[in-house]
Motif scaffolding. Structure first.
Motif, PDB file in Angstrom:
ATOM      1  N   PRO A   1      -9.411   9.102  -4.718  1.00 26.18           N
ATOM      2  CA  PRO A   1      -9.815   7.826  -5.299  1.00 26.18           C
ATOM      3  C   PRO A   1      -9.804   6.672  -4.297  1.00 26.18           C
ATOM      4  O   PRO A   1     -10.541   5.705  -4.448  1.00 26.18           O
ATOM      5  N   SER A   2      -8.998   6.750  -3.256  1.00 26.76           N
ATOM      6  CA  SER A   2      -8.948   5.660  -2.287  1.00 26.76           C
ATOM      7  C   SER A   2     -10.251   5.543  -1.494  1.00 26.76           C
ATOM      8  O   SER A   2     -10.521   4.513  -0.894  1.00 26.76           O
ATOM      9  N   GLU A   3     -11.073   6.588  -1.517  1.00 25.83           N
ATOM     10  CA  GLU A   3     -12.368   6.517  -0.855  1.00 25.83           C
ATOM     11  C   GLU A   3     -13.297   5.543  -1.572  1.00 25.83           C
ATOM     12  O   GLU A   3     -14.227   5.021  -0.985  1.00 25.83           O
ATOM     13  N   GLN A   4     -13.025   5.276  -2.839  1.00 20.35           N
ATOM     14  CA  GLN A   4     -13.864   4.387  -3.628  1.00 20.35           C
ATOM     15  C   GLN A   4     -13.478   2.917  -3.463  1.00 20.35           C
ATOM     16  O   GLN A   4     -14.245   2.031  -3.819  1.00 20.35           O
ATOM     17  N   VAL A   5     -12.311   2.662  -2.924  1.00 21.81           N
ATOM     18  CA  VAL A   5     -11.845   1.285  -2.766  1.00 21.81           C
ATOM     19  C   VAL A   5     -12.714   0.575  -1.730  1.00 21.81           C
ATOM     20  O   VAL A   5     -12.939   1.075  -0.631  1.00 21.81           O
ATOM     21  N   GLY A   6     -13.205  -0.598  -2.106  1.00 25.89           N
ATOM     22  CA  GLY A   6     -14.019  -1.401  -1.198  1.00 25.89           C
ATOM     23  C   GLY A   6     -15.465  -1.001  -1.131  1.00 25.89           C
ATOM     24  O   GLY A   6     -16.219  -1.509  -0.313  1.00 25.89           O
ATOM     25  N   THR A   7     -15.904  -0.113  -2.004  1.00 30.16           N
ATOM     26  CA  THR A   7     -17.295   0.330  -1.954  1.00 30.16           C
ATOM     27  C   THR A   7     -18.196  -0.514  -2.865  1.00 30.16           C
ATOM     28  O   THR A   7     -19.399  -0.416  -2.792  1.00 30.16           O
ATOM     29  N   THR A   8     -17.593  -1.321  -3.731  1.00 30.63           N
ATOM     30  CA  THR A   8     -18.384  -2.171  -4.611  1.00 30.63           C
ATOM     31  C   THR A   8     -17.980  -3.625  -4.415  1.00 30.63           C
ATOM     32  O   THR A   8     -16.862  -3.926  -3.986  1.00 30.63           O
ATOM     33  N   VAL A   9     -18.903  -4.502  -4.701  1.00 33.26           N
ATOM     34  CA  VAL A   9     -18.649  -5.943  -4.566  1.00 33.26           C
ATOM     35  C   VAL A   9     -18.852  -6.577  -5.931  1.00 33.26           C
ATOM     36  O   VAL A   9     -19.886  -6.397  -6.563  1.00 33.26           O
ATOM     37  N   ASP A  10     -17.831  -7.342  -6.379  1.00 31.48           N
ATOM     38  CA  ASP A  10     -17.928  -8.056  -7.643  1.00 31.48           C
ATOM     39  C   ASP A  10     -18.580  -9.400  -7.351  1.00 31.48           C
ATOM     40  O   ASP A  10     -17.993 -10.240  -6.672  1.00 31.48           O
ATOM     41  N   VAL A  11     -19.782  -9.619  -7.848  1.00 29.76           N
ATOM     42  CA  VAL A  11     -20.509 -10.844  -7.528  1.00 29.76           C
ATOM     43  C   VAL A  11     -20.396 -11.884  -8.622  1.00 29.76           C
ATOM     44  O   VAL A  11     -20.989 -12.951  -8.508  1.00 29.76           O
TER      45      VAL A  11
END
Length: 70
Positions: free
Chosen positions: A58-68
């Motif tokens: 699951p840590s691979e998913q951290v930082g892969t999306t940006v909340d705009v």
């Protein structure tokens, strides 16, 4: 003599009916096997897709999306 002929005809009909039933059962079993194989392929495809998209860590998913949203 007609009793023997009717008995033979009856026996033949019963034998033919038995052959038809056995053929129908064989076709039904093949159909079930094919349906089972298709279901297994679908399940394997879903599992492979789910593993490929989520990743094992699951840590691979951290930082892969940006909340705009502000």
């Amino acid at each position: 003599m007609s009793d023997i002929a009717s008995l033979a005809a009856s026996s033949t009909q019963m034998s033919q009916q038995n052959v038809r039933e056995q053929a129908q059962i064989a076709v039904m079993k093949q159909s079930q096997d094919m349906a089972q194989q298709g279901a297994m392929q679908l399940l394997e495809g879903v599992t492979e897709t789910a593993v490929a998209t989520t990743g094992a860590n699951p840590s691979e998913q951290v930082g892969t999306t940006v909340d705009v949203r502000a």
